[in-house]
Design a protein around this motif. Sequence first.
Motif, PDB file in Angstrom:
ATOM      1  N   LEU A  71       0.957  -1.100   0.177  1.00  0.00           N
ATOM      2  CA  LEU A  71       0.108  -0.087  -0.050  1.00  0.00           C
ATOM      3  C   LEU A  71       0.882   1.408   0.121  1.00  0.00           C
ATOM      4  O   LEU A  71       0.695   2.449  -0.920  1.00  0.00           O
ATOM      5  CB  LEU A  71      -0.819   0.032   1.239  1.00  0.00           C
ATOM      6  CG  LEU A  71      -1.865   1.253   1.352  1.00  0.00           C
ATOM      7  CD1 LEU A  71      -2.678   1.286   0.131  1.00  0.00           C
ATOM      8  CD2 LEU A  71      -2.318   1.214   2.470  1.00  0.00           C
ATOM      9  N   ALA A  72       1.807   1.296   0.678  1.00  0.00           N
ATOM     10  CA  ALA A  72       2.736   2.597   0.956  1.00  0.00           C
ATOM     11  C   ALA A  72       3.448   2.992  -0.366  1.00  0.00           C
ATOM     12  O   ALA A  72       3.452   3.935  -0.747  1.00  0.00           O
ATOM     13  CB  ALA A  72       3.733   2.433   1.870  1.00  0.00           C
ATOM     14  N   ASN A  73       4.059   1.970  -0.996  1.00  0.00           N
ATOM     15  CA  ASN A  73       4.436   2.258  -2.280  1.00  0.00           C
ATOM     16  C   ASN A  73       3.432   2.492  -3.247  1.00  0.00           C
ATOM     17  O   ASN A  73       3.941   3.366  -4.175  1.00  0.00           O
ATOM     18  CB  ASN A  73       5.086   0.946  -2.752  1.00  0.00           C
ATOM     19  CG  ASN A  73       6.446   0.652  -1.958  1.00  0.00           C
ATOM     20  OD1 ASN A  73       6.922   1.427  -1.336  1.00  0.00           O
ATOM     21  ND2 ASN A  73       6.950  -0.561  -1.958  1.00  0.00           N
ATOM     22  N   VAL A  74       2.363   1.933  -3.385  1.00  0.00           N
ATOM     23  CA  VAL A  74       1.414   2.447  -4.424  1.00  0.00           C
ATOM     24  C   VAL A  74       0.796   3.817  -4.125  1.00  0.00           C
ATOM     25  O   VAL A  74       0.656   4.607  -5.017  1.00  0.00           O
ATOM     26  CB  VAL A  74       0.421   1.529  -4.443  1.00  0.00           C
ATOM     27  CG1 VAL A  74      -0.975   1.938  -5.130  1.00  0.00           C
ATOM     28  CG2 VAL A  74       0.864   0.067  -5.047  1.00  0.00           C
ATOM     29  N   ARG A  75       0.615   4.118  -2.686  1.00  0.00           N
ATOM     30  CA  ARG A  75      -0.039   5.382  -2.346  1.00  0.00           C
ATOM     31  C   ARG A  75       1.097   6.377  -2.741  1.00  0.00           C
ATOM     32  O   ARG A  75       0.855   7.674  -3.400  1.00  0.00           O
ATOM     33  CB  ARG A  75      -0.145   5.400  -0.983  1.00  0.00           C
ATOM     34  CG  ARG A  75      -0.630   6.676  -0.618  1.00  0.00           C
ATOM     35  CD  ARG A  75      -0.901   6.743   1.076  1.00  0.00           C
ATOM     36  NE  ARG A  75      -1.474   5.636   1.709  1.00  0.00           N
ATOM     37  CZ  ARG A  75      -2.494   5.678   2.387  1.00  0.00           C
ATOM     38  NH1 ARG A  75      -3.306   6.628   2.329  1.00  0.00           N
ATOM     39  NH2 ARG A  75      -2.904   4.513   2.639  1.00  0.00           N
ATOM     40  N   SER A  76       2.367   6.289  -2.563  1.00  0.00           N
ATOM     41  CA  SER A  76       3.295   7.248  -3.093  1.00  0.00           C
ATOM     42  C   SER A  76       3.479   7.424  -4.353  1.00  0.00           C
ATOM     43  O   SER A  76       3.380   8.595  -5.040  1.00  0.00           O
ATOM     44  CB  SER A  76       4.715   6.804  -2.540  1.00  0.00           C
ATOM     45  OG  SER A  76       4.694   6.518  -1.225  1.00  0.00           O
ATOM     46  N   ALA A  77       3.483   6.288  -5.297  1.00  0.00           N
ATOM     47  CA  ALA A  77       3.468   6.303  -7.026  1.00  0.00           C
ATOM     48  C   ALA A  77       2.239   7.087  -7.353  1.00  0.00           C
ATOM     49  O   ALA A  77       2.368   7.715  -8.176  1.00  0.00           O
ATOM     50  CB  ALA A  77       3.623   4.985  -7.250  1.00  0.00           C
ATOM     51  N   ILE A  89      -4.951  15.321  -5.239  1.00  0.00           N
ATOM     52  CA  ILE A  89      -5.807  14.236  -4.855  1.00  0.00           C
ATOM     53  C   ILE A  89      -5.843  13.796  -3.231  1.00  0.00           C
ATOM     54  O   ILE A  89      -4.837  14.101  -2.715  1.00  0.00           O
ATOM     55  CB  ILE A  89      -5.412  12.588  -5.534  1.00  0.00           C
ATOM     56  CG1 ILE A  89      -3.860  12.483  -5.106  1.00  0.00           C
ATOM     57  CG2 ILE A  89      -5.742  12.966  -6.952  1.00  0.00           C
ATOM     58  CD1 ILE A  89      -3.516  11.043  -5.707  1.00  0.00           C
ATOM     59  N   GLU A  90      -6.761  12.870  -2.878  1.00  0.00           N
ATOM     60  CA  GLU A  90      -6.421  12.335  -1.441  1.00  0.00           C
ATOM     61  C   GLU A  90      -6.519  10.963  -1.370  1.00  0.00           C
ATOM     62  O   GLU A  90      -7.166  10.368  -2.543  1.00  0.00           O
ATOM     63  CB  GLU A  90      -7.579  12.906  -0.596  1.00  0.00           C
ATOM     64  CG  GLU A  90      -7.552  14.284  -0.085  1.00  0.00           C
ATOM     65  CD  GLU A  90      -6.507  14.560   1.115  1.00  0.00           C
ATOM     66  OE1 GLU A  90      -6.261  13.882   1.644  1.00  0.00           O
ATOM     67  OE2 GLU A  90      -6.007  15.812   0.817  1.00  0.00           O
ATOM     68  N   THR A  91      -6.248  10.087  -0.541  1.00  0.00           N
ATOM     69  CA  THR A  91      -6.228   8.647  -0.574  1.00  0.00           C
ATOM     70  C   THR A  91      -6.488   8.263   1.010  1.00  0.00           C
ATOM     71  O   THR A  91      -6.381   8.818   2.012  1.00  0.00           O
ATOM     72  CB  THR A  91      -4.868   8.180  -0.978  1.00  0.00           C
ATOM     73  OG1 THR A  91      -3.862   8.283   0.064  1.00  0.00           O
ATOM     74  CG2 THR A  91      -4.505   8.326  -2.341  1.00  0.00           C
ATOM     75  N   LEU A  92      -7.298   7.140   0.838  1.00  0.00           N
ATOM     76  CA  LEU A  92      -7.755   6.299   2.122  1.00  0.00           C
ATOM     77  C   LEU A  92      -7.542   4.925   1.645  1.00  0.00           C
ATOM     78  O   LEU A  92      -7.524   4.333   0.453  1.00  0.00           O
ATOM     79  CB  LEU A  92      -9.159   6.775   2.368  1.00  0.00           C
ATOM     80  CG  LEU A  92      -9.581   8.079   2.712  1.00  0.00           C
ATOM     81  CD1 LEU A  92     -11.148   8.287   2.856  1.00  0.00           C
ATOM     82  CD2 LEU A  92      -8.960   8.574   3.995  1.00  0.00           C
ATOM     83  N   ALA A  93      -7.396   3.986   2.906  1.00  0.00           N
ATOM     84  CA  ALA A  93      -7.299   2.781   2.550  1.00  0.00           C
ATOM     85  C   ALA A  93      -8.068   1.851   3.937  1.00  0.00           C
ATOM     86  O   ALA A  93      -7.980   2.612   4.998  1.00  0.00           O
ATOM     87  CB  ALA A  93      -6.035   2.376   2.572  1.00  0.00           C
ATOM     88  N   ASP A  94      -8.584   0.686   3.359  1.00  0.00           N
ATOM     89  CA  ASP A  94      -8.874  -0.152   4.544  1.00  0.00           C
ATOM     90  C   ASP A  94      -8.382  -1.442   4.262  1.00  0.00           C
ATOM     91  O   ASP A  94      -7.188  -1.496   3.697  1.00  0.00           O
ATOM     92  CB  ASP A  94     -10.368  -0.116   4.528  1.00  0.00           C
ATOM     93  CG  ASP A  94     -10.988  -0.763   3.229  1.00  0.00           C
ATOM     94  OD1 ASP A  94     -10.395  -1.428   2.502  1.00  0.00           O
ATOM     95  OD2 ASP A  94     -12.361  -0.442   3.281  1.00  0.00           O
TER      96      ASP A  94
END
Length: 106
Positions: A71-77, A89-94
């Motif tokens: 998740l961290a790598n994809v979020r950063s990319a 943009i903003e991001t959230l995750a579950d």
Amino acid sequence: MVAVKGELGMARNGKLSPPAGSKYRQVQLSSLRKGRRGKHHDLVAGILQELQAVPVGAALEVPLSGVDTGLANVRSAVHRGAAAKGLEIETLADEKNFYVFKKSGL
């Protein structure tokens, strides 16, 4: 042309001639591709392309089961790709999904 130790000289054919004792080939910068195509490129490009059509107040849901690098790598990319395109943009995750939405959508 006078060659100084450690500097490149220009041959008559326009190619760079490496300094004596060099073990690596040298190429003109103009012949190199300047962009970076990392391992997340296709995923990020797809997310950002679809995000353009998402209305404010809605988010893209990206299943984490299809993300191999974490998740961290994809979020950063995704954030880097969005910044390069001028998107805020903003991001959230579950536990199961990663959500991406336009910043004014929350």
